[in-house]
Every structure is written in structure tokens, then in C-alpha cells.
Design a protein around this motif. Structure first.
Motif, PDB file in Angstrom:
ATOM      1  N   GLY A  64      29.183  94.573  -7.340  1.00 31.06           N
ATOM      2  CA  GLY A  64      30.238  95.199  -6.551  1.00 31.06           C
ATOM      3  C   GLY A  64      31.357  95.738  -7.429  1.00 31.06           C
ATOM      4  N   GLU A  65      31.767  94.949  -8.415  1.00 33.39           N
ATOM      5  CA  GLU A  65      32.811  95.400  -9.341  1.00 33.39           C
ATOM      6  C   GLU A  65      32.355  96.625 -10.122  1.00 33.39           C
ATOM      7  OE1 GLU A  65      33.992  92.181 -11.858  1.00 33.39           O
ATOM      8  OE2 GLU A  65      35.365  91.367 -10.364  1.00 33.39           O
ATOM      9  N   LYS A  66      31.096  96.642 -10.495  1.00 34.94           N
ATOM     10  CA  LYS A  66      30.557  97.784 -11.239  1.00 34.94           C
ATOM     11  C   LYS A  66      30.657  99.058 -10.413  1.00 34.94           C
ATOM     12  CE  LYS A  66      26.302  99.337 -13.468  1.00 34.94           C
ATOM     13  NZ  LYS A  66      24.894  99.005 -13.737  1.00 34.94           N
ATOM     14  N   LEU A  67      30.335  98.965  -9.124  1.00 35.02           N
ATOM     15  CA  LEU A  67      30.429 100.142  -8.258  1.00 35.02           C
ATOM     16  C   LEU A  67      31.876 100.589  -8.077  1.00 35.02           C
ATOM     17  CD1 LEU A  67      27.793  99.449  -5.454  1.00 35.02           C
ATOM     18  CD2 LEU A  67      27.571 100.856  -7.512  1.00 35.02           C
ATOM     19  N   VAL A  68      32.783  99.626  -7.914  1.00 31.57           N
ATOM     20  CA  VAL A  68      34.205  99.975  -7.762  1.00 31.57           C
ATOM     21  C   VAL A  68      34.711 100.648  -9.028  1.00 31.57           C
ATOM     22  CG1 VAL A  68      36.530  99.018  -7.506  1.00 31.57           C
ATOM     23  CG2 VAL A  68      34.689  98.221  -6.019  1.00 31.57           C
ATOM     24  N   LYS A  69      34.341 100.129 -10.194  1.00 32.44           N
ATOM     25  CA  LYS A  69      34.757 100.749 -11.461  1.00 32.44           C
ATOM     26  C   LYS A  69      34.176 102.150 -11.598  1.00 32.44           C
ATOM     27  CE  LYS A  69      35.451  96.492 -14.041  1.00 32.44           C
ATOM     28  NZ  LYS A  69      34.961  95.633 -15.105  1.00 32.44           N
ATOM     29  N   ARG A  70      32.924 102.303 -11.173  1.00 34.27           N
ATOM     30  CA  ARG A  70      32.274 103.607 -11.251  1.00 34.27           C
ATOM     31  C   ARG A  70      33.003 104.634 -10.382  1.00 34.27           C
ATOM     32  NH1 ARG A  70      25.881 103.876  -9.981  1.00 34.27           N
ATOM     33  NH2 ARG A  70      25.746 106.102  -9.642  1.00 34.27           N
ATOM     34  N   MET A  71      33.372 104.232  -9.174  1.00 32.06           N
ATOM     35  CA  MET A  71      34.112 105.146  -8.300  1.00 32.06           C
ATOM     36  C   MET A  71      35.527 105.381  -8.831  1.00 32.06           C
ATOM     37  SD  MET A  71      33.018 104.350  -4.373  1.00 32.06           S
ATOM     38  CE  MET A  71      34.024 105.695  -3.765  1.00 32.06           C
ATOM     39  N   GLY A  72      36.128 104.348  -9.391  1.00 30.21           N
ATOM     40  CA  GLY A  72      37.467 104.490  -9.950  1.00 30.21           C
ATOM     41  C   GLY A  72      37.485 105.440 -11.132  1.00 30.21           C
ATOM     42  N   ALA A  73      36.477 105.348 -11.988  1.00 29.40           N
ATOM     43  CA  ALA A  73      36.395 106.237 -13.151  1.00 29.40           C
ATOM     44  C   ALA A  73      36.205 107.685 -12.720  1.00 29.40           C
ATOM     45  CB  ALA A  73      35.246 105.809 -14.058  1.00 29.40           C
ATOM     46  N   ALA A  74      35.550 107.895 -11.576  1.00 29.16           N
ATOM     47  CA  ALA A  74      35.332 109.248 -11.069  1.00 29.16           C
ATOM     48  C   ALA A  74      36.499 109.721 -10.203  1.00 29.16           C
ATOM     49  CB  ALA A  74      34.034 109.299 -10.263  1.00 29.16           C
ATOM     50  N   GLY A  75      37.510 108.859 -10.026  1.00 25.80           N
ATOM     51  CA  GLY A  75      38.664 109.221  -9.212  1.00 25.80           C
ATOM     52  C   GLY A  75      38.354 109.298  -7.730  1.00 25.80           C
ATOM     53  N   GLU A  76      37.365 108.530  -7.270  1.00 19.54           N
ATOM     54  CA  GLU A  76      36.930 108.593  -5.877  1.00 19.54           C
ATOM     55  C   GLU A  76      37.471 107.472  -5.008  1.00 19.54           C
ATOM     56  OE1 GLU A  76      32.746 108.485  -6.610  1.00 19.54           O
ATOM     57  OE2 GLU A  76      32.585 110.669  -6.689  1.00 19.54           O
ATOM     58  N   ASP A 109      26.555 110.250   6.431  1.00 15.40           N
ATOM     59  CA  ASP A 109      25.617 110.114   5.316  1.00 15.40           C
ATOM     60  C   ASP A 109      25.300 108.630   5.106  1.00 15.40           C
ATOM     61  OD1 ASP A 109      24.024 110.487   3.126  1.00 15.40           O
ATOM     62  OD2 ASP A 109      25.626 111.193   1.798  1.00 15.40           O
ATOM     63  N   PRO A 110      24.393 108.069   5.897  1.00 12.77           N
ATOM     64  CA  PRO A 110      24.105 106.635   5.803  1.00 12.77           C
ATOM     65  C   PRO A 110      23.418 106.222   4.504  1.00 12.77           C
ATOM     66  CG  PRO A 110      22.665 107.679   7.406  1.00 12.77           C
ATOM     67  CD  PRO A 110      23.637 108.714   6.963  1.00 12.77           C
ATOM     68  N   GLU A 111      23.004 107.181   3.707  1.00  9.86           N
ATOM     69  CA  GLU A 111      22.366 106.860   2.427  1.00  9.86           C
ATOM     70  C   GLU A 111      23.345 106.932   1.260  1.00  9.86           C
ATOM     71  OE1 GLU A 111      19.109 105.817   2.117  1.00  9.86           O
ATOM     72  OE2 GLU A 111      19.290 105.722   4.289  1.00  9.86           O
ATOM     73  N   SER A 112      24.607 107.132   1.536  1.00  8.82           N
ATOM     74  CA  SER A 112      25.619 107.238   0.489  1.00  8.82           C
ATOM     75  C   SER A 112      26.203 105.860   0.181  1.00  8.82           C
ATOM     76  CB  SER A 112      26.742 108.182   0.923  1.00  8.82           C
ATOM     77  OG  SER A 112      27.833 108.092   0.020  1.00  8.82           O
ATOM     78  N   TRP A 113      25.962 105.372  -1.020  1.00  4.13           N
ATOM     79  CA  TRP A 113      26.523 104.079  -1.388  1.00  4.13           C
ATOM     80  C   TRP A 113      28.039 104.166  -1.487  1.00  4.13           C
ATOM     81  CZ3 TRP A 113      29.412 103.545  -5.758  1.00  4.13           C
ATOM     82  CH2 TRP A 113      29.223 104.464  -6.794  1.00  4.13           C
ATOM     83  N   ARG A 114      28.548 105.328  -1.828  1.00  6.96           N
ATOM     84  CA  ARG A 114      30.006 105.491  -1.917  1.00  6.96           C
ATOM     85  C   ARG A 114      30.670 105.299  -0.555  1.00  6.96           C
ATOM     86  NH1 ARG A 114      27.741 108.602  -5.804  1.00  6.96           N
ATOM     87  NH2 ARG A 114      28.810 108.742  -7.804  1.00  6.96           N
ATOM     88  N   ALA A 115      30.075 105.882   0.488  1.00  5.61           N
ATOM     89  CA  ALA A 115      30.627 105.736   1.831  1.00  5.61           C
ATOM     90  C   ALA A 115      30.587 104.269   2.268  1.00  5.61           C
ATOM     91  CB  ALA A 115      29.854 106.611   2.813  1.00  5.61           C
ATOM     92  N   TRP A 116      29.495 103.589   1.977  1.00  6.72           N
ATOM     93  CA  TRP A 116      29.379 102.169   2.339  1.00  6.72           C
ATOM     94  C   TRP A 116      30.386 101.321   1.582  1.00  6.72           C
ATOM     95  CZ3 TRP A 116      27.146  99.989   6.345  1.00  6.72           C
ATOM     96  CH2 TRP A 116      26.144 100.682   7.012  1.00  6.72           C
ATOM     97  N   LEU A 117      30.585 101.627   0.307  1.00  6.02           N
ATOM     98  CA  LEU A 117      31.539 100.852  -0.477  1.00  6.02           C
ATOM     99  C   LEU A 117      32.963 101.058   0.039  1.00  6.02           C
ATOM    100  CD1 LEU A 117      31.914  98.910  -2.847  1.00  6.02           C
ATOM    101  CD2 LEU A 117      32.261 100.896  -4.303  1.00  6.02           C
ATOM    102  N   LEU A 118      33.316 102.281   0.381  1.00 11.29           N
ATOM    103  CA  LEU A 118      34.649 102.535   0.933  1.00 11.29           C
ATOM    104  C   LEU A 118      34.837 101.803   2.261  1.00 11.29           C
ATOM    105  CD1 LEU A 118      35.113 106.311   0.069  1.00 11.29           C
ATOM    106  CD2 LEU A 118      36.271 104.345  -0.973  1.00 11.29           C
ATOM    107  N   LEU A 119      33.791 101.763   3.071  1.00  6.95           N
ATOM    108  CA  LEU A 119      33.861 101.009   4.324  1.00  6.95           C
ATOM    109  C   LEU A 119      34.051  99.521   4.025  1.00  6.95           C
ATOM    110  CD1 LEU A 119      33.695 100.971   7.418  1.00  6.95           C
ATOM    111  CD2 LEU A 119      31.209 100.748   7.183  1.00  6.95           C
ATOM    112  N   GLY A 120      33.337  99.017   3.033  1.00  6.38           N
ATOM    113  CA  GLY A 120      33.497  97.611   2.644  1.00  6.38           C
ATOM    114  C   GLY A 120      34.897  97.308   2.154  1.00  6.38           C
ATOM    115  N   LEU A 121      35.482  98.214   1.399  1.00  9.33           N
ATOM    116  CA  LEU A 121      36.850  98.018   0.916  1.00  9.33           C
ATOM    117  C   LEU A 121      37.839  98.035   2.085  1.00  9.33           C
ATOM    118  CD1 LEU A 121      36.775 100.209  -2.312  1.00  9.33           C
ATOM    119  CD2 LEU A 121      36.768  97.712  -2.161  1.00  9.33           C
TER     120      LEU A 121
END
Length: 150
Positions: A64-76, A109-121
């Protein structure tokens, strides 16, 4: 940071406890008494289950932290400008206002991990830990699938 230190301390204490339980189980098995042997075997099974659960939890947190860092590095990642309670936690009512946008993104876009992660946050910010974990697990699952790397 304080939560991470507390989790590490609890994990270390659990490992120490498990070592003592395993040692005691071998002592019971070594007695040669039938009931003590059965108790010793049972004591061996419980630490194995606990160790497996601890490993899964640590793996979940790291992924989970890896995904958050990945989105953070991309400014998302969204800016955390939610109103705060005196305790420092986000105001749940304000966090709930984010849900429609994040739910819509997941539905679009139910296949988007980014959308799911934002929902989780968003769930996490509102204090709904079980749904936050569920959405984050879905994000982790989707991020590991090469066909969903968007």
C-alpha cells in the motif's frame, strides 16, 4: 511516523512472544506425556497462524505504501486540505464529501488501481478502516495485474 513505530514495536513483541510459545511447545512435546504432547502440537500451530497473519499484514502495508509513493511521485495524490478535529484527525464529515467523486472514478474505470487507492484513502480519512482496507486491497490486486497498469 508514530503509527509506524508503534506497529514495528508490536510486531517485534509478537515475534518475541511467538518464540517463547514455540519453545514452550517443544518443552511440552519433550515430556513424553500424551496430553502434554497434544498441547505442545497445538501450541505450534497457533504461532504458525500468527506468523502468517503478521507477514500478510506487513506485506499489505508495504504494498500500500509503495502505491501511495508511486502516485505521490507522479503528483497524482490529492492535497490533504480537510478540516481537522482538535485531535488532529480529519473531520469525517468533510472526508465523506470526497466519496461521490472517488466512487464515480471507480465506477467509470473499475480496473484502475489509482481510482481504488484514492477511494481507500478517502475511506481512511473518514475513519472507515474496513472499507479503506478493502479498497486498498483491490488497488494492490489491480496494480499487480499487467493488463491494468494505467
Amino acid at each position: 511516523m508514530r503509527g509506524r513505530v508503534a506497529a514495528i514495536v508490536m510486531a517485534v513483541l509478537l515475534v518475541i512472544y511467538l518464540v517463547f510459545v514455540v519453545h514452550y511447545s517443544f518443552v511440552l512435546i519433550g515430556t513424553g506425556i500424551g496430553v502434554a504432547i497434544a498441547m505442545g502440537i497445538a501450541l505450534l500451530v497457533l504461532p504458525l497462524i500468527a506468523a502468517w497473519l503478521l507477514a500478510r499484514e506487513v506485506q499489505f502495508v508495504l504494498r500500500g505504501e509503495k502505491l501511495v509513493k508511486r502516485m505521490g511521485a507522479a503528483g497524482e495524490l490529492p492535497v490533504d486540505d480537510l478540516p481537522r478535529l482538535p485531535s488532529g484527525r480529519a473531520d469525517a464529515a468533510a472526508a465523506d464529501a470526497q466519496f461521490p467523486a472517488y466512487k464515480a472514478a471507480v465506477e467509470a474505470d473499475p480496473e484502475s488501481w489509482r481510482a481504488w487507492l484514492l477511494l481507500g484513502l478517502a475511506y481512511d480519512a473518514s475513519g472507515d478502516r474496513s472499507r479503506a482496507r478493502w479498497a486498498t486491497r483491490e488497488a494492490i490486486r489491480l496494480s499487480r495485474n499487467p493488463s491494468t497498469q494505467r
